[in-house]
Design a protein around this motif. Structure first.
Motif, mmCIF file in Angstrom:
data_model
loop_
_atom_site.group_PDB
_atom_site.id
_atom_site.type_symbol
_atom_site.label_atom_id
_atom_site.label_comp_id
_atom_site.label_asym_id
_atom_site.label_seq_id
_atom_site.Cartn_x
_atom_site.Cartn_y
_atom_site.Cartn_z
ATOM 1 N N ALA A 135 0.821 -1.214 0.000
ATOM 2 C CA ALA A 135 0.000 0.000 0.000
ATOM 3 C C ALA A 135 0.854 1.263 0.000
ATOM 4 O O ALA A 135 0.547 2.235 -0.705
ATOM 5 C CB ALA A 135 -0.929 -0.006 1.211
ATOM 6 N N THR A 136 1.922 1.258 0.774
ATOM 7 C CA THR A 136 2.795 2.436 0.843
ATOM 8 C C THR A 136 3.421 2.737 -0.512
ATOM 9 O O THR A 136 3.469 3.903 -0.942
ATOM 10 C CB THR A 136 3.901 2.215 1.894
ATOM 11 N N ASP A 137 3.887 1.706 -1.200
ATOM 12 C CA ASP A 137 4.492 1.904 -2.522
ATOM 13 C C ASP A 137 3.480 2.462 -3.522
ATOM 14 O O ASP A 137 3.781 3.388 -4.283
ATOM 15 C CB ASP A 137 5.052 0.579 -3.049
ATOM 16 N N ILE A 138 2.289 1.893 -3.521
ATOM 17 C CA ILE A 138 1.270 2.308 -4.492
ATOM 18 C C ILE A 138 0.832 3.746 -4.247
ATOM 19 O O ILE A 138 0.802 4.574 -5.165
ATOM 20 C CB ILE A 138 0.062 1.356 -4.427
ATOM 21 N N VAL A 139 0.478 4.050 -3.008
ATOM 22 C CA VAL A 139 -0.018 5.392 -2.692
ATOM 23 C C VAL A 139 1.067 6.442 -2.919
ATOM 24 O O VAL A 139 0.798 7.523 -3.459
ATOM 25 C CB VAL A 139 -0.536 5.440 -1.241
ATOM 26 N N SER A 140 2.291 6.141 -2.529
ATOM 27 C CA SER A 140 3.389 7.090 -2.738
ATOM 28 C C SER A 140 3.588 7.383 -4.217
ATOM 29 O O SER A 140 3.791 8.537 -4.618
ATOM 30 C CB SER A 140 4.686 6.533 -2.140
ATOM 31 N N THR A 141 3.504 6.345 -5.045
ATOM 32 C CA THR A 141 3.672 6.527 -6.487
ATOM 33 C C THR A 141 2.569 7.404 -7.067
ATOM 34 O O THR A 141 2.827 8.303 -7.878
ATOM 35 C CB THR A 141 3.674 5.160 -7.199
ATOM 36 N N THR A 155 -8.683 8.297 -13.650
ATOM 37 C CA THR A 155 -8.506 7.010 -14.321
ATOM 38 C C THR A 155 -7.034 6.705 -14.546
ATOM 39 O O THR A 155 -6.574 5.579 -14.319
ATOM 40 C CB THR A 155 -9.247 7.004 -15.673
ATOM 41 N N GLN A 156 -6.289 7.707 -14.972
ATOM 42 C CA GLN A 156 -4.855 7.512 -15.193
ATOM 43 C C GLN A 156 -4.123 7.233 -13.885
ATOM 44 O O GLN A 156 -3.212 6.403 -13.836
ATOM 45 C CB GLN A 156 -4.266 8.745 -15.883
ATOM 46 N N LEU A 157 -4.528 7.928 -12.835
ATOM 47 C CA LEU A 157 -3.913 7.685 -11.528
ATOM 48 C C LEU A 157 -4.187 6.258 -11.057
ATOM 49 O O LEU A 157 -3.293 5.570 -10.555
ATOM 50 C CB LEU A 157 -4.454 8.677 -10.499
ATOM 51 N N GLY A 161 -1.361 3.404 -10.429
ATOM 52 C CA GLY A 161 -1.238 2.753 -9.129
ATOM 53 C C GLY A 161 -1.442 1.252 -9.227
ATOM 54 O O GLY A 161 -0.726 0.468 -8.593
ATOM 55 N N HIS A 162 -2.409 0.858 -10.038
ATOM 56 C CA HIS A 162 -2.684 -0.570 -10.212
ATOM 57 C C HIS A 162 -1.507 -1.271 -10.887
ATOM 58 O O HIS A 162 -1.165 -2.413 -10.546
ATOM 59 C CB HIS A 162 -3.958 -0.747 -11.035
ATOM 60 N N GLN A 163 -0.885 -0.590 -11.841
ATOM 61 C CA GLN A 163 0.268 -1.169 -12.530
ATOM 62 C C GLN A 163 1.446 -1.350 -11.575
ATOM 63 O O GLN A 163 2.145 -2.375 -11.619
ATOM 64 C CB GLN A 163 0.686 -0.265 -13.697
ATOM 65 N N VAL A 224 -3.956 -3.951 -3.653
ATOM 66 C CA VAL A 224 -3.493 -3.302 -4.888
ATOM 67 C C VAL A 224 -4.594 -2.430 -5.504
ATOM 68 O O VAL A 224 -4.407 -1.217 -5.678
ATOM 69 C CB VAL A 224 -2.971 -4.347 -5.895
ATOM 70 N N PRO A 225 -5.775 -2.984 -5.836
ATOM 71 C CA PRO A 225 -6.819 -2.108 -6.376
ATOM 72 C C PRO A 225 -7.370 -1.133 -5.342
ATOM 73 O O PRO A 225 -7.772 -0.017 -5.686
ATOM 74 C CB PRO A 225 -7.898 -3.095 -6.844
ATOM 75 N N THR A 226 -7.387 -1.554 -4.078
ATOM 76 C CA THR A 226 -7.915 -0.678 -3.028
ATOM 77 C C THR A 226 -7.071 0.581 -2.878
ATOM 78 O O THR A 226 -7.598 1.706 -2.862
ATOM 79 C CB THR A 226 -7.961 -1.424 -1.681
ATOM 80 N N ALA A 227 -5.763 0.416 -2.771
ATOM 81 C CA ALA A 227 -4.873 1.564 -2.606
ATOM 82 C C ALA A 227 -4.888 2.456 -3.841
ATOM 83 O O ALA A 227 -4.917 3.692 -3.730
ATOM 84 C CB ALA A 227 -3.448 1.079 -2.319
#
Length: 243
Positions: A135-141, A155-157, A161-163, A224-227
């Motif tokens: 979660a930390t990696d995804i949200v930070s990105t 949508t792009q964000l 994040g999902h990627q 992953v999808p949640t964050a």
């Protein structure tokens, strides 16, 4: 010596951010010891909830110390709690439906209280760590992307994040299993040397660890999808990003 080496490397590579991370680890360790002492002193029947509360405290303190009390902290915290909660619920539900067939909670080392609750307490802490990492990696990105490209859409964000989540999910799950293999290596060799079969050895020394790793994998897959979604919703359409 090892502690000083870690301290020096964190400071050299991350400066004060690394020191804050180390400080959060120290604080959480003290809290964990306090919770264990409380459980031992009061001999609680339903002690799982003590460590569930501890998990909330660990998460909140770690994020506030490392990220600060801001929007990114709240989005990350929400993602972690949702991912951890859903992962644990799904894991518990699957075990309940199968009546924990093939699992021997009593095989836990030094279990002096209800071994099933002890198993889920251990699983919760491990699951929390794995989910927090993802979660930390995804949200930070996502936050960094919004800061560098203010006009980017929700949508792009979310897709970005999902990627990121998909790219780290495989390595994280592999790390979980490698840690489990390392922990069970010695006892597994002992069982094999005393003439036990592979099935018997797995059932009594490895099955609990595999289930813990699988539940952590479920949590990672869910966060992953949640964050990505929560971060995109928190930032989408806004030009200002306050870290």
């Amino acid at each position: 010596m090892l502690c000083w080496l870690i301290f020096s490397l964190l400071f050299l590579t991350m400066r004060f951010q690394g020191l804050r991370s180390l400080f959060s680890v120290a604080i959480n360790f003290v809290i964990f010891l306090a919770l264990v002492q409380f459980d031992v002193a009061w001999n609680q029947t339903y002690f799982f909830w003590i460590f569930a509360l501890g998990a909330l405290i660990f998460t909140g303190l770690s994020l506030v110390i490392v990220l600060g009390f801001n929007k990114q902290c709240w989005v990350t915290f929400s993602s972690i709690i949702i991912g951890t909660g859903l992962g644990l619920l799904l894991g518990y539900g699957a075990l309940w439906l199968t009546d924990s067939k093939g699992l021997h909670y009593e095989a836990l080392d030094m279990a002096t209280q209800d071994p099933e609750q002890l198993f889920f307490s251990i699983t919760l802490i491990g699951l929390l760590g794995a989910v927090m990492d993802a979660a930390t990696d995804i949200v930070s990105t996502v936050f960094e992307m919004k800061a560098s490209m203010p006009e980017v859409s929700k949508t792009q964000l979310f897709k970005s994040g999902h990627q990121v989540g998909k790219s780290i999910m495989g390595p994280l799950i592999n790390v979980l299993f490698l840690v489990f293999f390392a922990e069970s290596f010695a006892i597994g060799v002992l069982y094999f040397r005393t003439g036990n079969t592979i099935a018997y050895t797995f059932e009594w020394t490895m099955s609990l660890g595999v289930v813990q790793s699988l539940i952590s994998g479920i949590g990672i897959a869910l966060v992953v999808p949640t964050a990505a979604f929560l971060a995109a919703q928190a930032l989408g359409g806004k030009k200002d990003v306050s870290h």
